[in-house]
Design an enzyme around this catalytic site. Sequence first.
Site, PDB file in Angstrom:
ATOM      1  N   CYS A   2      43.930  -6.689  20.587  1.00 30.19           N
ATOM      2  CA  CYS A   2      42.845  -6.808  19.618  1.00 30.19           C
ATOM      3  C   CYS A   2      43.221  -6.114  18.317  1.00 30.19           C
ATOM      4  CB  CYS A   2      41.573  -6.183  20.177  1.00 30.19           C
ATOM      5  SG  CYS A   2      41.034  -6.854  21.750  1.00 30.19           S
ATOM      6  N   ARG A  27      49.090 -10.334  16.732  1.00 26.32           N
ATOM      7  CA  ARG A  27      48.713  -9.642  17.952  1.00 26.32           C
ATOM      8  C   ARG A  27      48.003 -10.567  18.936  1.00 26.32           C
ATOM      9  NH1 ARG A  27      48.435  -3.964  16.658  1.00 26.32           N
ATOM     10  NH2 ARG A  27      46.822  -3.573  18.201  1.00 26.32           N
ATOM     11  N   TRP A  74      40.923 -10.368  21.891  1.00 28.21           N
ATOM     12  CA  TRP A  74      41.403 -11.024  23.108  1.00 28.21           C
ATOM     13  C   TRP A  74      40.336 -10.772  24.155  1.00 28.21           C
ATOM     14  CZ3 TRP A  74      44.520 -14.660  24.258  1.00 28.21           C
ATOM     15  CH2 TRP A  74      45.779 -14.798  23.665  1.00 28.21           C
ATOM     16  N   ASN A  98      38.956  -1.909  20.992  1.00 22.42           N
ATOM     17  CA  ASN A  98      40.190  -2.423  21.573  1.00 22.42           C
ATOM     18  C   ASN A  98      40.466  -1.610  22.826  1.00 22.42           C
ATOM     19  OD1 ASN A  98      42.688  -3.475  22.159  1.00 22.42           O
ATOM     20  ND2 ASN A  98      43.750  -2.484  20.452  1.00 22.42           N
ATOM     21  N   GLY A  99      40.634  -2.255  23.994  1.00 14.54           N
ATOM     22  CA  GLY A  99      40.947  -1.530  25.211  1.00 14.54           C
ATOM     23  C   GLY A  99      40.005  -1.899  26.341  1.00 14.54           C
ATOM     24  N   GLU A 480      66.402  -0.356  36.987  1.00 11.25           N
ATOM     25  CA  GLU A 480      65.996  -0.536  35.593  1.00 11.25           C
ATOM     26  C   GLU A 480      66.278   0.718  34.779  1.00 11.25           C
ATOM     27  OE1 GLU A 480      64.085  -1.695  31.970  1.00 11.25           O
ATOM     28  OE2 GLU A 480      65.290  -2.653  33.519  1.00 11.25           O
ATOM     29  N   LYS A 484      68.623   0.819  31.473  1.00 14.89           N
ATOM     30  CA  LYS A 484      68.155   1.291  30.171  1.00 14.89           C
ATOM     31  C   LYS A 484      69.096   2.353  29.598  1.00 14.89           C
ATOM     32  CE  LYS A 484      64.723  -1.054  29.004  1.00 14.89           C
ATOM     33  NZ  LYS A 484      65.486  -2.141  29.639  1.00 14.89           N
ATOM     34  N   GLU A 487      72.429   0.704  28.465  1.00  9.87           N
ATOM     35  CA  GLU A 487      72.453  -0.220  27.341  1.00  9.87           C
ATOM     36  C   GLU A 487      72.155   0.426  26.000  1.00  9.87           C
ATOM     37  OE1 GLU A 487      69.755  -3.474  27.971  1.00  9.87           O
ATOM     38  OE2 GLU A 487      68.091  -2.190  28.535  1.00  9.87           O
ATOM     39  N   HIS A 503      75.662   5.979  52.440  1.00 13.36           N
ATOM     40  CA  HIS A 503      76.559   4.865  52.731  1.00 13.36           C
ATOM     41  C   HIS A 503      77.566   4.634  51.605  1.00 13.36           C
ATOM     42  CE1 HIS A 503      74.388   3.689  56.350  1.00 13.36           C
ATOM     43  NE2 HIS A 503      73.277   3.921  55.679  1.00 13.36           N
ATOM     44  N   LYS A 603      68.935  -9.770  21.658  1.00 11.13           N
ATOM     45  CA  LYS A 603      67.589  -9.768  22.229  1.00 11.13           C
ATOM     46  C   LYS A 603      67.380 -10.948  23.165  1.00 11.13           C
ATOM     47  CE  LYS A 603      63.439  -8.265  22.815  1.00 11.13           C
ATOM     48  NZ  LYS A 603      63.252  -7.106  23.689  1.00 11.13           N
TER      49      LYS A 603
END
Length: 608
Positions: A2, A27, A74, A98-99, A480, A484, A487, A503, A603
């Site tokens: 929003c 947005r 939204w 907003n929220g 992940e 991160k 990269e 192991h 990207k």
Amino acid sequence: MCGIVGILGRAPVAEQLVDSLKRLEYRGYDSAGVATLEGEHIERRRAEGKLKNLEARLRAEPLAGHTGIGHTRWATHGKPTENNAHPHATDRVAVVHNGIIENFRELREELEKKGAVFKTETDTEIVLHLVDSYLARGISPVEAVKASLSRLRGAFALGFIFAGDANLMIGARNGPPLAIGYGKGEMYLGSDAIALGPFTDTISYLEDGDWVVLTRDGAVIYDKHNAVVDREAIKHSASTSLVDKANYRHFMAKEIHEQPEVVGHTLARYVDMATERIALPVKLPFDFKDIQRISIVACGTASYAGYVGKYWIERFGRLPVELDVASEFRYREAPLRKGDLAIFISQSGETADTLAALRYAKAEGVHTLSVVNVATSTIARESETVLQTLAGPEIGVASTKAFTCQLMVLAAIAVAAGKARGELSDADENRLVKGLVEIPRLMAAALSTEPQIEKLAREIAKHKDVVYLGRGTSYPLALEGALKLKEISYIHAEGYAAGELKHGPIALIDENMPVVVIAPHDKVFEKTVSNMQEVAARGGNIILMTDARGAAEATVDSLVTIVLPDMASAFTPMVYAVPVQLLAYHTAVVMGTDVDQPRNLAKSVTVE
């Protein structure tokens, strides 16, 4: 996401409000509106759909007030109708929001007992009537908002104007961003610098828990303890830019901090807040009861989101899930059963390997469902069903907010599958949805660990290798986290299932090896602690990410313990992703790398 705009002006502000809202169209929204003070009273103009509909309404019924607020919405609680569009107003106050207000039901019941009459389906109207109830008792607007904020639970940004006081506007932030703009005899409020670009080049950003009292003479900012504070006024150059870093050093930092907001909006697209049920935004062309196997296909960070989704779908839907890296899936000629389901995950929707895998699956006669951030992308256009994430533009090459929005969509799919297959009862669904609704607030709380992580990053930057460990859904998050760090900081890192430590990977452990352990206090916590003991016995430097109970019950000394908010164990990856991302980000900053555009990476990988 929003959009919020507010202007204390010296001339009619309605046209300026709409122009500012246009700058927030990126947005996303499904309705819009403005409210201004016309003399002593509040007038509103609202419309479904695009801003051109609101402009037409204003041409037919102009507003002349010099004080006003505007909003692009939204839909979260309630459909995208004019009645549900913001601003909401009584005779005394108007608000934009907003929220998500998590405790809106209990507040609504309380207010209805006191005589409040609700006219919309939104959680925002709770805020409106709460403030109005204080005003009705003769309490000043400033004190009414102050008292109301203490009653609200959730992640939110708010803007208020008040009948009879054309020199007052109040804003508040707890999660979603909110900025103050400084003018000459004018003041502004906006969701970001882009919205305020046409009016001022001097802004301050509210911090979490802040609220601000604006008059044309300036701003008085209060923190979450209601103490007056100063927030740095900075110059910005967002007058012509479409996407701005705000007051962050890098886009990646901004995007990490946007997660409570964008995950909240993604949540709202897939959940009926009023009934606490999953409500997918499209009708699926298949029945989960007819599906025998699901294939999830993705690349990079999206594949780790898929890995978490595999755990959830198998747990809640009792459906076997096979996870594939797209570049392998497209060539290994995987046997697929006609009528089964393949899910393809991509931020851009243009990833070449994922697109090729999608086309293979279609040729094999399976149902195809894409989870993408760009609804007009090739993968979206070629999929049978599209479930969009609402992350907004993600500029940093290293995916952050797209990842957590993907997780939110996959969680909704998993619960929907479980309900459709009779594996989850109504009570189970309500419990899980309540857990999802809390995620934006918990993510905002997790961001408060940043100062501790920034300090830790200076230690991590001294090392050449890092190991990440996790069990259950924390294992894909370990993968992940390692990705991160690799990269953007260029430090070698590996993620492992904690149970696999003995192991092979345990051979790496010595006194020079940082080991990041992602371990919320869940049913496998004790097992993870035993793995930590194995690391400690070999001199490894443990960095533990857990909750208060986990920190208390961990029997191993750690170099650092990052304590995250208590939460149900089902959906911890969305919250624990925050410190994982922050650690990579701040380590990269210490290393002096190009955080937003790391070497050799793009990207969107649109070629093989």
